[in-house]
Enzyme design. Structure first.
Site, PDB file in Angstrom:
ATOM      1  N   GLU A   1      48.843  -0.884 -54.063  1.00 51.43           N
ATOM      2  CA  GLU A   1      50.050  -2.310 -53.874  1.00 51.43           C
ATOM      3  C   GLU A   1      49.795  -3.345 -54.400  1.00 51.43           C
ATOM      4  OE1 GLU A   1      50.349  -3.065 -49.855  1.00 51.43           O
ATOM      5  OE2 GLU A   1      52.790  -3.128 -49.920  1.00 51.43           O
TER       6      GLU A   1
ATOM      7  N   GLU B   1      55.212  -0.285 -39.603  1.00 54.19           N
ATOM      8  CA  GLU B   1      55.686   0.046 -41.255  1.00 54.19           C
ATOM      9  C   GLU B   1      55.073  -0.788 -42.432  1.00 54.19           C
ATOM     10  OE1 GLU B   1      59.259   0.429 -41.715  1.00 54.19           O
ATOM     11  OE2 GLU B   1      59.984   0.959 -39.549  1.00 54.19           O
ATOM     12  N   LEU B   2      54.624  -0.302 -42.451  1.00 54.36           N
ATOM     13  CA  LEU B   2      53.205   0.158 -43.577  1.00 54.36           C
ATOM     14  C   LEU B   2      53.475  -0.701 -44.947  1.00 54.36           C
ATOM     15  CD1 LEU B   2      50.928   2.125 -42.424  1.00 54.36           C
ATOM     16  CD2 LEU B   2      51.069   0.623 -41.382  1.00 54.36           C
TER      17      LEU B   2
ATOM     18  N   LYS C   1      52.386 -10.671 -31.799  1.00 56.65           N
ATOM     19  CA  LYS C   1      50.818 -11.743 -32.387  1.00 56.65           C
ATOM     20  C   LYS C   1      51.250 -11.945 -33.430  1.00 56.65           C
ATOM     21  CE  LYS C   1      47.423 -10.085 -34.374  1.00 56.65           C
ATOM     22  NZ  LYS C   1      47.993 -11.948 -35.691  1.00 56.65           N
TER      23      LYS C   1
ATOM     24  N   CYS D   1      56.299  -5.608 -48.981  1.00 55.76           N
ATOM     25  CA  CYS D   1      57.107  -4.289 -48.990  1.00 55.76           C
ATOM     26  C   CYS D   1      57.573  -3.276 -49.580  1.00 55.76           C
ATOM     27  CB  CYS D   1      56.716  -3.721 -47.660  1.00 55.76           C
ATOM     28  SG  CYS D   1      57.861  -4.298 -47.012  1.00 55.76           S
TER      29      CYS D   1
ATOM     30  N   GLY E   1      52.595  -4.335 -41.756  1.00 58.27           N
ATOM     31  CA  GLY E   1      51.048  -4.957 -42.152  1.00 58.27           C
ATOM     32  C   GLY E   1      51.062  -3.721 -43.156  1.00 58.27           C
ATOM     33  N   SER E   2      49.776  -4.066 -43.267  1.00 61.59           N
ATOM     34  CA  SER E   2      48.872  -3.347 -44.023  1.00 61.59           C
ATOM     35  C   SER E   2      48.960  -1.856 -43.975  1.00 61.59           C
ATOM     36  CB  SER E   2      47.713  -4.003 -44.776  1.00 61.59           C
ATOM     37  OG  SER E   2      46.771  -4.172 -44.036  1.00 61.59           O
TER      38      SER E   2
ATOM     39  N   PHE F   1      50.958  -6.732 -53.999  1.00 64.26           N
ATOM     40  CA  PHE F   1      51.562  -7.827 -53.711  1.00 64.26           C
ATOM     41  C   PHE F   1      51.043  -9.321 -53.909  1.00 64.26           C
ATOM     42  CE2 PHE F   1      52.164  -8.923 -49.108  1.00 64.26           C
ATOM     43  CZ  PHE F   1      53.256  -8.142 -48.669  1.00 64.26           C
TER      44      PHE F   1
HETATM   45  P1  NAD Z   1      47.671  -6.877 -42.274  1.00 61.23           P
HETATM   46  O1  NAD Z   1      48.101  -5.571 -42.248  1.00 61.23           O
HETATM   47  O2  NAD Z   1      46.950  -7.672 -42.884  1.00 61.23           O
HETATM   48  O3  NAD Z   1      48.277  -7.824 -40.900  1.00 61.23           O
HETATM   49  C1  NAD Z   1      49.353  -7.572 -40.526  1.00 61.23           C
HETATM   50  C2  NAD Z   1      49.115  -8.435 -38.904  1.00 61.23           C
HETATM   51  O4  NAD Z   1      47.785  -6.926 -38.438  1.00 61.23           O
HETATM   52  C3  NAD Z   1      48.439  -9.435 -39.217  1.00 61.23           C
HETATM   53  O5  NAD Z   1      49.447 -10.432 -38.154  1.00 61.23           O
HETATM   54  C4  NAD Z   1      47.080  -9.050 -38.686  1.00 61.23           C
HETATM   55  O6  NAD Z   1      46.665 -10.435 -38.560  1.00 61.23           O
HETATM   56  C5  NAD Z   1      47.060  -8.146 -38.084  1.00 61.23           C
HETATM   57  N1  NAD Z   1      45.906  -7.247 -37.918  1.00 61.23           N
HETATM   58  C6  NAD Z   1      44.731  -7.665 -38.984  1.00 61.23           C
HETATM   59  N2  NAD Z   1      44.101  -6.660 -38.615  1.00 61.23           N
HETATM   60  C7  NAD Z   1      43.684  -5.578 -37.190  1.00 61.23           C
HETATM   61  C8  NAD Z   1      43.629  -4.752 -36.639  1.00 61.23           C
HETATM   62  N3  NAD Z   1      42.922  -4.152 -36.687  1.00 61.23           N
HETATM   63  N4  NAD Z   1      44.513  -4.366 -35.574  1.00 61.23           N
HETATM   64  C9  NAD Z   1      45.901  -5.141 -34.739  1.00 61.23           C
HETATM   65  N5  NAD Z   1      46.490  -6.281 -35.919  1.00 61.23           N
HETATM   66  C10 NAD Z   1      44.874  -6.545 -37.038  1.00 61.23           C
HETATM   67  O7  NAD Z   1      49.291  -7.065 -43.500  1.00 61.23           O
HETATM   68  P2  NAD Z   1      49.350  -8.497 -44.389  1.00 61.23           P
HETATM   69  O8  NAD Z   1      48.572  -8.677 -45.341  1.00 61.23           O
HETATM   70  O9  NAD Z   1      49.243 -10.074 -43.019  1.00 61.23           O
HETATM   71  O10 NAD Z   1      50.798  -8.506 -44.864  1.00 61.23           O
HETATM   72  C11 NAD Z   1      50.996  -7.568 -46.384  1.00 61.23           C
HETATM   73  C12 NAD Z   1      50.635  -5.887 -45.856  1.00 61.23           C
HETATM   74  O11 NAD Z   1      52.129  -5.435 -45.934  1.00 61.23           O
HETATM   75  C13 NAD Z   1      51.390  -5.506 -46.603  1.00 61.23           C
HETATM   76  O12 NAD Z   1      50.944  -3.915 -47.539  1.00 61.23           O
HETATM   77  C14 NAD Z   1      52.860  -4.915 -47.157  1.00 61.23           C
HETATM   78  O13 NAD Z   1      53.337  -4.716 -47.461  1.00 61.23           O
HETATM   79  C15 NAD Z   1      52.963  -4.874 -45.675  1.00 61.23           C
HETATM   80  N6  NAD Z   1      54.610  -4.895 -44.786  1.00 61.23           N
HETATM   81  C16 NAD Z   1      55.260  -4.189 -44.215  1.00 61.23           C
HETATM   82  C17 NAD Z   1      56.776  -4.221 -44.513  1.00 61.23           C
HETATM   83  C18 NAD Z   1      57.678  -2.883 -44.192  1.00 61.23           C
HETATM   84  O14 NAD Z   1      58.481  -3.229 -43.694  1.00 61.23           O
HETATM   85  N7  NAD Z   1      57.186  -1.111 -44.099  1.00 61.23           N
HETATM   86  C19 NAD Z   1      56.879  -5.648 -44.180  1.00 61.23           C
HETATM   87  C20 NAD Z   1      56.094  -6.578 -44.805  1.00 61.23           C
HETATM   88  C21 NAD Z   1      54.734  -6.178 -44.953  1.00 61.23           C
END
Ligand code: NAD
Length: 487
Positions: free
Chosen positions: A382, A254-255, A179, A288, A232-233, A384
């Site tokens: 963070e 991985e956050l 997804k 990140c 993601g976040s 970003f």
């Molecule tokens: P996000 O958490 O908003 O979204 C990430 C993914 O999760 C998207 O596909 C989104 O549609 C999905 N999502 C959103 N809500 C959800 C839910 N309730 N259940 C399941 N899936 C859901 O993050 P973002 O804003 O897209 O990305 C930025 C964040 O990602 C930053 O905090 C960054 O540090 C982190 N990040 C971490 C790494 C790592 O390797 N540690 C790498 C890249 C980005």
């Protein structure tokens, strides 16, 4: 050469058992952040599509797991060759859809290729142990696939972060439902579907369902998904972790990060400022691993800040597709609003903008904030965005204490003229990754990568670590003759 992504075929569709219209026939305009132009219209998946995909994936997975290892490896290698052949097209999608400058997009394609080549090695690794037992019985511990793996990925490195999870998962005999984030559905989704289609991955093993939180949640709680690999976040990661835990499935998180970039008094300050600017401003700070806190010893702070400000002021910001700008746009208005609010609140709390702090549309100037203290939003959150907050500390002791004063634990970097000093500090930094005389942003397919605390659950990517992550133990015993039982 035919295009990898044929918009006439993928228009308003999702990839699940071929290209098809989503169950609810929803779609979204895929926007170019630099211009606001519509690049594509993309089908949006719902929970119903997730369920359908999981059914198909479950049906296809056991035959795939039974496929000869060399055959699985070949599919991964072919996917790499297709990506190499179409790299210019994929770079264009990463630049225009994701707002990446060309070198970032090219780097991302190279890294995705590394992931594919590394994954192609996995099927042929030893995957078990012969265990001590009686002469009449053979006892084996072997790693077997998990089943169907759900991959949820973000928009900032859409191709790489999906690939680093799904390539090893597929190589090791799992099926995958991906997804991608709806902001980068093509570079983080359709490109991957098309690559594996051309590479000859059998039907049913990879489903690509762009969508928002709805299908993400559906994937996380689906009883036939064995594992969720989430990037993601931290806020969403907590939710995903709780839901996956409740459903008793494996979860890799991985956050976010809020990474310390420590500059000691014996550092080469020109090199440190150049690397520090890279760490904070690369991809507009939407990484990140970005340097989120520059922690600088007082005796060199003024000189370091001057050099960092000069670096920032020399940087150009603009449309990465039509110019050679060093910074492109932020991904969307909501990200811009978060960055602007963080700067506003930090300045209101007493910090000073030494350069930047302004934007034109989604184009934000690289910003250096000084006088930042650990209670200010630029320190605690963070960001970003392209912001380098500078915190001045008295000595090494305080540098370590300030660096560790965060719930995050992804990366730290130390700049020093003494490797010994750097190594001594590395032992005291509570992060999954430490670079001495590097900057915070770095990753390779073959290294252990992951964060602690609010940055993740310490899951690891990299060849052998991926094998552990995407397979599970099974104890298998074999007797050639039945053992008579006492009753
Ligand atoms: P996000 O958490 O908003 O979204 C990430 C993914 O999760 C998207 O596909 C989104 O549609 C999905 N999502 C959103 N809500 C959800 C839910 N309730 N259940 C399941 N899936 C859901 O993050 P973002 O804003 O897209 O990305 C930025 C964040 O990602 C930053 O905090 C960054 O540090 C982190 N990040 C971490 C790494 C790592 O390797 N540690 C790498 C890249 C980005």
């Amino acid at each position: 050469m035919t295009l990898l992504v044929d918009l006439a075929v993928s228009d308003r569709r999702i990839h699940s058992g071929g290209w098809r219209t989503p169950a609810q026939a929803g779609d979204i305009e895929d926007l170019e952040p630099a211009t606001g132009r519509v690049l594509a219209t993309v089908g949006l998946a719902t929970a119903e599509d997730v369920d359908h995909a999981v059914t198909l994936a479950t049906a296809a997975q056991s035959a795939w797991a039974a496929t000869a290892p060399a055959e699985r490896a070949t599919v991964l290698r072919r996917a790499a060759l297709v990506l190499e052949e179409h790299s210019a097209e994929v770079v264009e999608w990463l630049v225009r859809e994701g707002g990446a400058i060309r070198p970032k997009a090219e780097h991302e394609v190279r890294s995705a290729l590394d992931e594919l080549w590394a994954a192609a090695f996995l099927p042929t690794l030893p995957h078990g142990e012969l265990l001590p037992d009686t002469p009449e019985r053979r006892s084996i511990g072997r790693r077997i696939p998990l089943g169907v793996v759900g991959v949820i990925s973000p928009w900032n490195f859409p191709l790489l972060l999906a690939m680093r999870a799904l390539a090893p998962a597929l190589a090791l005999g799992n099926a995958v439902v991906l997804k991608p984030d709806p902001h980068t559905p093509v570079s983080g989704g359709h490109v991957i579907a098309a690559l594996f289609e051309r590479a000859g991955l059998p039907d049913g093993l990879l489903h690509v369902l762009p969508g928002d939180a709805g299908p993400g949640r559906a994937l996380t709680v689906h009883p036939d998904i064995a594992m969720i690999a989430f990037t993601g976040s931290t806020a969403v990661g907590r939710e995903v972790g709780a839901a996956a835990g409740g459903a008793l499935k494996r979860v890799s998180l991985e956050l976010g990060g809020n990474n310390a970039y420590i500059v000691l008094d014996d550092a080469d300050l020109d090199a440190a400022a150049s690397a520090g600017a890279w760490g904070s401003f690369f991809h507009q700070g939407q990484v990140c691993m970005a340097a989120g806190r520059h922690i600088v010893l007082a005796s060199v702070a003024d000189a370091y800040i001057d050099k960092l400000v000069r670096q920032a002021e020399a940087m150009t910001v603009g449309d990465p597709w039509t110019s050679d700008a060093v910074l492109g746009p932020l991904i969307n208005e909501s990200q811009l609003a978060k960055v602007s609010e963080n700067i506003r609140a930090t300045v209101a709390a007493g910090a000073r903008i030494r350069t930047g702090g302004t934007c034109a549309g989604l184009f934000h100037r690289p910003t250096v904030l000084t006088g930042v203290t650990p209670s200010m939003p630029a320190f605690t959150e963070e960001i970003f965005g392209p912001v380098a907050p500078v915190v001045v500390v008295a000595d090494e002791e305080e540098a370590v204490a300030v660096a560790n004063r965060t719930a995050y634990g992804l990366v730290a970097a130390v700049r020093t003229g003494s490797v010994e000093r750097g190594l001594a500090l590395a032992d005291r930094l509570a992060t999954g990754i430490v670079h001495i005389n590097g900057q915070t942003i770095d990753d390779n397919a073959h290294v252990p990568f992951g964060g602690r605390g609010a940055s993740g659950n310490g899951s690891r990517h990299g060849a052998r670590q991926s094998q552990e992550e995407y397979t599970q133990w099974q104890w298998l015993t074999v007797r050639s003759a039945a053992l008579p039982q006492p009753f």
